[in-house]
Design a protein around this motif. Structure first.
Motif: not given
Length: 159
Positions: A96-123
């Protein structure tokens, strides 16, 4: 999020405002759109207008305690569920902290953008069965501050 910060979608914004002001709000709503089309910001604008204590004719006030809590994604009656990489976190609340930060920075993101934030391996990220049970638990609670309780399930197709 203020409706004025949501790009386009004027017809839907007017429709949502009329619906909320009439007091005839459906128990569930599906916001569907292509990545980057603004469905998440539109949903957040809807929630903020719904909770706002000083609604205007075209937008929420953005100043009341309810608007501030929604804009910070901290309202106790606003819940989120979103895909996570199961090897890292089984529950959305863990990210949730990463989610809040990511939405605040750019609310127009997609799943690929989100995965790059939470998992550097891209799983692959999904909403797993454990998270589904958490959704049911959250929806069984009474609202804390108001008459509404909202669950935003982002990328529900990844359940």
């Amino acid at each position: 999020m203020l409706f004025s910060k949501v790009a386009g979608q004027d017809y839907l914004k007017k429709h949502f405002i009329q619906e909320i002001n009439s007091g005839k709000i459906s128990h569930a709503r599906l916001f569907l759109g292509h990545a980057g089309s603004g469905t998440l910001p539109l949903a957040l604008g809807f929630v903020q207008y719904l909770f706002c204590r000083n609604k205007g004719s075209v937008d929420s006030c953005g100043q009341c305690d309810q608007c501030i809590k929604v804009s910070q994604l901290q309202h106790p009656d606003l819940h989120f569920s979103f895909p996570t990489v199961q090897a890292e976190a089984k529950f959305s609340r863990e990210k949730l902290p990463e989610w809040r930060k990511h939405i605040t920075e750019n609310p127009y993101f997609n799943l690929k953008d989100w995965v790059s934030v939470i998992d550097p391996k891209g799983r692959n990220a999904i909403i797993g069965s454990e998270e589904s049970l958490e959704i049911v638990k959250a929806l069984s609670l009474k609202s804390y501050e108001g008459s509404y309780k909202v669950m935003i399930i982002w990328c529900a197709n990844d359940m």
